[in-house]
Design a protein around this motif. Sequence first.
Motif, short mmCIF file in Angstrom:
data_model
loop_
_atom_site.label_atom_id
_atom_site.label_comp_id
_atom_site.label_asym_id
_atom_site.label_seq_id
_atom_site.Cartn_x
_atom_site.Cartn_y
_atom_site.Cartn_z
N ALA A 157 -2.18 -4.94 -5.85
CA ALA A 157 -0.86 -4.87 -6.48
C ALA A 157 -0.18 -3.52 -6.23
CB ALA A 157 -1.00 -5.13 -7.99
N ASP A 158 -0.94 -2.43 -6.35
CA ASP A 158 -0.34 -1.11 -6.17
C ASP A 158 -0.58 -0.53 -4.78
OD1 ASP A 158 0.53 -1.07 -8.87
OD2 ASP A 158 -1.50 -0.55 -9.48
N VAL A 159 -1.79 -0.69 -4.31
CA VAL A 159 -2.16 -0.13 -3.00
C VAL A 159 -2.93 -1.20 -2.21
CG1 VAL A 159 -3.43 1.70 -1.79
CG2 VAL A 159 -2.32 2.21 -3.99
N LEU A 160 -2.56 -1.38 -0.97
CA LEU A 160 -3.30 -2.29 -0.09
C LEU A 160 -4.42 -1.51 0.60
CD1 LEU A 160 -0.27 -4.05 1.72
CD2 LEU A 160 -1.34 -4.63 -0.48
N VAL A 161 -5.53 -2.15 0.84
CA VAL A 161 -6.65 -1.50 1.52
C VAL A 161 -7.16 -2.42 2.63
CG1 VAL A 161 -8.96 -0.50 1.28
CG2 VAL A 161 -7.32 -0.26 -0.59
N ALA A 162 -7.38 -1.85 3.79
CA ALA A 162 -7.95 -2.63 4.90
C ALA A 162 -8.96 -1.77 5.64
CB ALA A 162 -6.85 -3.09 5.85
N THR A 163 -9.90 -2.43 6.30
CA THR A 163 -10.91 -1.70 7.07
C THR A 163 -11.11 -2.38 8.41
OG1 THR A 163 -13.10 -0.66 6.96
CG2 THR A 163 -12.93 -2.95 6.19
#
Lengths: 360, 360
Positions: free
Chosen positions: B261-267
């Motif tokens: 919702a606030d920050v997207l995270v990907a790896t």
Amino acid sequence: MPGPVRPAIADVARVAGVSRTTVSHALNEIGKVEPRERVADAAAELGHRPSLRARSRTIGLVSSMPIAVAGGPSRLGFFMEVAAAASEAALVHGYALVVVPPVAADPPLDSLDIDGAIVVEPDQDDPATRRLRARGVPVVTLGKQQSSDIPHVDLRAPLAGRLLLDHLREQGARRIALIVGGGRRNSYVDITAVYREFADRHRMEPVVVTADESGGEAAGYAACAELLNGHPDIDAICATVDAFAVGVLRALTEHGLRVPADVLVATRYDGLRARTSTPALTAVDLHLGQAAASAVELLLAGLKRETGPQVIANPDPVLVARRSTMRSPGEQQRDAGDDREQWTTAQPSSGSAARPKRTS
Amino acid sequence: MPGPVRPAIADVARVAGVSRTTVSHALNEIGKVEPRERVADAAAELGHRPSLRARSRTIGLVSSMPIAVAGGPSRLGFFMEVAAAASEAALVHGYALVVVPPVAADPPLDSLDIDGAIVVEPDQDDPATRRLRARGVPVVTLGKQQSSDIPHVDLRAPLAGRLLLDHLREQGARRIALIVGGGRRNSYVDITAVYREFADRHRMEPVVVTADESGGEAAGYAACAELLNGHPDIDAICATVDAFAVGVLRALTEHGLRVPADVLVATRYDGLRARTSTPALTAVDLHLGQAAASAVELLLAGLKRETGPQVIANPDPVLVARRSTMRSPGEQQRDAGDDREQWTTAQPSSGSAARPKRTS
């Protein structure tokens, strides 16, 4: 045992156009980077290794299980989890580990240049064990090999079976079926014995179905379909192999049965499959890493002719309860009014269905 | 190359008290079980292997990455996924694979009796590569080694980076930070270059933080805390290492920020960590199994002195979008009224947030 032998430093120095000292430094990670690269290039250019080669001490890790069950998604299953821990333990003791996964129709067991081998979850009269021992290669097994006195790490299969069955009963299951693989692997034999004893004690009709290991998930699916056909009233399935359990989940869904609302499902090995299936599967932490390290130590003690225990008991397995056996308090069984009712009156004991918990 | 050599059949026959034919049958899995067991016992009793030993052809799989990032939960990370596929591919070609995981402070690279080696994701001027080549051991790398012309399988790091960054932008991110490991592994170098080009193109301030590989998840946590301190307005984090991404998730939660919702995270690596973290992490399918098989083929072609390509390009990586970057249509950002607003007006493109989907 032969120690490490240095490469032909003089040759490398000549080709690299540097001094022997520089080569020596480069090999020991001392000095500037540029000459180091030149030394490496020179050694590579020599085209073959120096004739004096050290032979590292090597042990093999061998599986006789079909890839369909040992492998898992992206091949990261039981066997590779053992391989990761065993290769670490071996290196710590100065041994390299050769990995012989259960893929090749005819693994090169007769030409593997190894000082000893660990056979993972052998079948009774396991062909891999026999071929290795016939060559005089010392073998230890991870999980006892039935009807043999081969040194082994005891994976505590009976306790794992009891944990699963007691948990299923605690969660309200009263007609639990067991799916095991064919053959006489120790875990199958032990868990089947525990299951029959459990069924007897709780006056439950024992329902045991055998699935073909090489069929993997599809075999679990077929075994579950067979179960539902002959025993439509089962309310829990304990599948000894995680691949079978995944097939079971699919079969139940296709038969319109919900997990865990209608049928509870649990499996033995807490691997990637158990953690990533939908719903996540209740399983058992077998402490595989420790078991693998113990197997390495048992094997190396044998190689050094140290006297010691021929069996190492792994620590108590620990139940990892997940969604597949944890009913929410509000959840009802599909048809609580039919003949299931008589054995669904027990209340699920857990109030925290969504959160995995560990029970010893 | 030496072929398999039979053990000393006569010795085994004598100790087992059976005929040579019976031994031969037993070794070939023919005949009754009982004599087979006796033959195996006899061979084991001989106490050591017959002097005529075949030496199998062996290749090594070596990692220079710290266990903290290469290992993963239960050690089943990037390296072991490669190991599983590479050991299969090697066996198919009649080679055994020695696994040298990144655990030992001083892996026995100087005494490993191997015909060649695959070094996984080497650093620039990688010590493992150099030590092996200095001994004249042919090396190929999985992922290019920076500033070298060592034969390698191209893991397509720039494309993986572009897939991740384009996806984050598509999902509404406008201030994307990058976390890479220290050192000059090719994936870090390539993805950083792609990131800087991306930032330039979209007029985004580039924010790159370096984390210590050996710190694993804790290093990702620290890097994220540093990020939030200096750049509280970031709305997405691309962590090149999955261990870092897990640390990032924890740091964000502790800072009261929700993912996605606030920050997207990907790896980058779609391993066990990405699949089992909460929320599950968007990642990239790198086709590691195929890459590992290609590395084996490249190495064996070199050993056989076949002329061929010195670089094999792995297939295009594929984005695996998961919950960590997929906002539900109804979900709002925490503080849509503050200064974030200007760059959160873009609508998430997906309406199926909970279901992983694949986009090429």
